[in-house]
Design a protein around this motif. Structure first.
Motif, PDB file in Angstrom:
ATOM      1  N   ASN A   1       0.861  -1.180   0.000  1.00 46.47           N
ATOM      2  CA  ASN A   1       0.000   0.000   0.000  1.00 46.47           C
ATOM      3  C   ASN A   1       0.904   1.239   0.000  1.00 46.47           C
ATOM      4  N   ASP A   2       0.778   2.015  -1.068  1.00 45.07           N
ATOM      5  CA  ASP A   2       1.695   3.128  -1.304  1.00 45.07           C
ATOM      6  C   ASP A   2       1.301   4.352  -0.474  1.00 45.07           C
ATOM      7  N   PHE A   3       1.682   4.348   0.782  1.00 42.30           N
ATOM      8  CA  PHE A   3       1.353   5.480   1.661  1.00 42.30           C
ATOM      9  C   PHE A   3       2.132   6.717   1.237  1.00 42.30           C
ATOM     10  N   ASP A   4       1.502   7.883   1.376  1.00 38.47           N
ATOM     11  CA  ASP A   4       2.216   9.125   1.106  1.00 38.47           C
ATOM     12  C   ASP A   4       3.422   9.194   2.033  1.00 38.47           C
ATOM     13  N   GLY A   5       4.582   9.434   1.448  1.00 35.56           N
ATOM     14  CA  GLY A   5       5.769   9.618   2.275  1.00 35.56           C
ATOM     15  C   GLY A   5       6.471   8.348   2.686  1.00 35.56           C
ATOM     16  N   ALA A   6       5.883   7.192   2.355  1.00 36.31           N
ATOM     17  CA  ALA A   6       6.556   5.936   2.699  1.00 36.31           C
ATOM     18  C   ALA A   6       7.658   5.674   1.677  1.00 36.31           C
ATOM     19  N   PRO A   7       8.773   5.114   2.114  1.00 33.47           N
ATOM     20  CA  PRO A   7       9.867   4.856   1.166  1.00 33.47           C
ATOM     21  C   PRO A   7       9.459   3.849   0.099  1.00 33.47           C
ATOM     22  N   ARG A   8      10.012   4.015  -1.091  1.00 33.69           N
ATOM     23  CA  ARG A   8       9.753   3.064  -2.170  1.00 33.69           C
ATOM     24  C   ARG A   8      11.033   2.304  -2.468  1.00 33.69           C
ATOM     25  N   PHE A   9      10.876   1.040  -2.708  1.00 31.35           N
ATOM     26  CA  PHE A   9      12.035   0.196  -3.000  1.00 31.35           C
ATOM     27  C   PHE A   9      11.821  -0.535  -4.312  1.00 31.35           C
ATOM     28  N   PRO A  10      12.919  -0.871  -5.002  1.00 29.60           N
ATOM     29  CA  PRO A  10      12.768  -1.689  -6.210  1.00 29.60           C
ATOM     30  C   PRO A  10      12.201  -3.061  -5.852  1.00 29.60           C
ATOM     31  N   GLU A  11      11.466  -3.631  -6.804  1.00 25.40           N
ATOM     32  CA  GLU A  11      10.786  -4.889  -6.521  1.00 25.40           C
ATOM     33  C   GLU A  11      11.706  -5.993  -5.997  1.00 25.40           C
ATOM     34  N   PRO A  12      12.900  -6.179  -6.596  1.00 25.51           N
ATOM     35  CA  PRO A  12      13.753  -7.271  -6.079  1.00 25.51           C
ATOM     36  C   PRO A  12      14.086  -7.101  -4.601  1.00 25.51           C
ATOM     37  N   GLU A  13      14.296  -5.850  -4.202  1.00 22.80           N
ATOM     38  CA  GLU A  13      14.614  -5.604  -2.784  1.00 22.80           C
ATOM     39  C   GLU A  13      13.417  -5.930  -1.891  1.00 22.80           C
ATOM     40  N   LEU A  14      12.230  -5.523  -2.367  1.00 27.55           N
ATOM     41  CA  LEU A  14      11.021  -5.810  -1.585  1.00 27.55           C
ATOM     42  C   LEU A  14      10.796  -7.310  -1.458  1.00 27.55           C
ATOM     43  N   ARG A  15      10.995  -8.004  -2.563  1.00 31.27           N
ATOM     44  CA  ARG A  15      10.816  -9.460  -2.559  1.00 31.27           C
ATOM     45  C   ARG A  15      11.756 -10.127  -1.562  1.00 31.27           C
ATOM     46  N   GLU A  16      12.983  -9.631  -1.562  1.00 32.98           N
ATOM     47  CA  GLU A  16      13.961 -10.213  -0.659  1.00 32.98           C
ATOM     48  C   GLU A  16      13.590  -9.902   0.793  1.00 32.98           C
TER      49      GLU A  16
END
Lengths: 137, 199
Positions: free
Chosen positions: B143-158
């Motif tokens: 859930n893309d909260f305002d102000g929450a950090p975004r990470f590339p998908e591979p990093e999130l998956r890991e």
């Protein structure tokens, strides 16, 4: 639109509402899906009502341990409001019957009537586990 | 439709070919109620209660502003995806103290969408563990909260330790289109699974 539930049983529920001061009746599965509803409630409202009753039943059942009862011993849940009641009773394996009524309803009579309905309709009012899903490969 | 996984208490009538029950789960304050409310075509069922001081030290609100209520039982909404498919969305409360209710609500569900928040990814592990215990397939939607950090998908998956086949989507629970895409990703994932998985 699609009609995922079968409202063939709806007439039985309408029949149950011949009691004075009753409002709506729905039949729901243990997992919270609507199986039938009386003509007095819309499909959309009945869907939401069914989901709520399944949650209520799950919560109610979880409190059995506090009165020393068996977990499987849940019989009914009655909600009382300033303006009325909602009754929830087991209607055979995997099915529940919910009936709402005004505060002028005869409590005893409605309880009796619900049990009678559940008994009389027997097989019709149950939702047995689906076939062919009993074993995981 | 595909059958739900087997256990006692799964009761969908044989005539119901197009109704699919899905869970919307996730940790405390991740946006489950918002998500179900955004997508539901009918007035959603909500069981929100004002958060009290009693739970102040249990339910962590760090980094979350403007939240004053929490779901204590369940959310419910309905979404007709097309002529063949109606989705029934059941949102379960996020806190651990509701675990038994959570399991009851899961009965009969075909799969689950796990909502996650990049600011507290580690809190999703409990949820995913519970789903695995129930053998319920799932997809993860950040859930893309305002102000929450975004990470590339591979990093999130890991970080989330996801299996390669588990879908990972980003969505905004307040946005209907974006939330629908998250659900579609889950449904497609469920349809891709071999039938014998359910049989």
């Amino acid at each position: 639109m699609t009609e995922p539930t079968n409202n063939r049983l709806g007439w039985m529920l309408d029949n149950a509402l011949q009691m004075p001061e009753t409002l709506h009746a729905i039949l729901l599965s243990a997992d919270g899906l609507l199986m039938a509803h009386s003509q007095t409630i819309t499909r959309d409202d009945a869907d939401r009502h069914a989901a709520a009753m399944s949650g209520l039943q799950a919560l109610a059942r979880s409190t059995a341990e506090f009165c020393g009862g068996a977990i499987s011993g849940w019989q009914q849940t009655v909600n009382e409001f300033a303006g009325g009641y909602v009754f929830l009773v087991a209607a055979g394996p995997g099915a529940y019957l919910a009936v709402s009524a005004t505060d002028r309803v005869d409590m005893e009579a409605v309880s009796f009537r619900l049990q009678e309905l559940v008994q009389r309709l027997g097989k019709e009012l149950t939702s047995p586990p689906r076939q062919g899903i009993g074993s995981r490969a | 439709m595909a059958s739900a996984r087997s256990s006692e208490g799964i009761y969908v009538r044989a005539t119901v070919r197009t109704a699919v029950k899905l869970l919307v789960v996730g940790h405390f304050a991740v946006g489950k109620t918002t998500f179900v409310g955004t997508l539901s075509e009918i007035r959603p069922l909500r069981t929100e209660e004002t958060m009290t001081q009693a739970a102040e030290h249990v339910d962590d609100l760090a980094g979350i502003q403007g939240k004053s209520t929490t779901t204590v039982a369940m959310d419910f909404g309905r979404l007709t995806l097309n002529d063949q498919l109606v989705l029934y969305l059941f949102g379960a409360p996020g806190q651990h103290r509701f675990k038994q209710l959570w399991k009851d609500i899961a009965t009969g569900a075909l799969g689950a969408l796990v909502l996650a928040d990049t600011r507290r990814l580690e809190e999703s592990f409990d949820i995913m563990g519970l789903l695995e215990e129930l053998e319920l397939p799932y997809a993860v939607a950040v859930n893309d909260f305002d102000g929450a950090p975004r990470f590339p998908e591979p990093e999130l998956r890991e970080a989330l330790d996801l299996l390669p086949e588990t879908p990972l989507i980003t969505c905004d629970a307040r946005d209907r289109v974006s939330s629908t895409h998250a659900l579609i990703a889950l449904v497609e994932h469920l349809l891709r699974r071999p039938v014998r998985e359910y049989a």
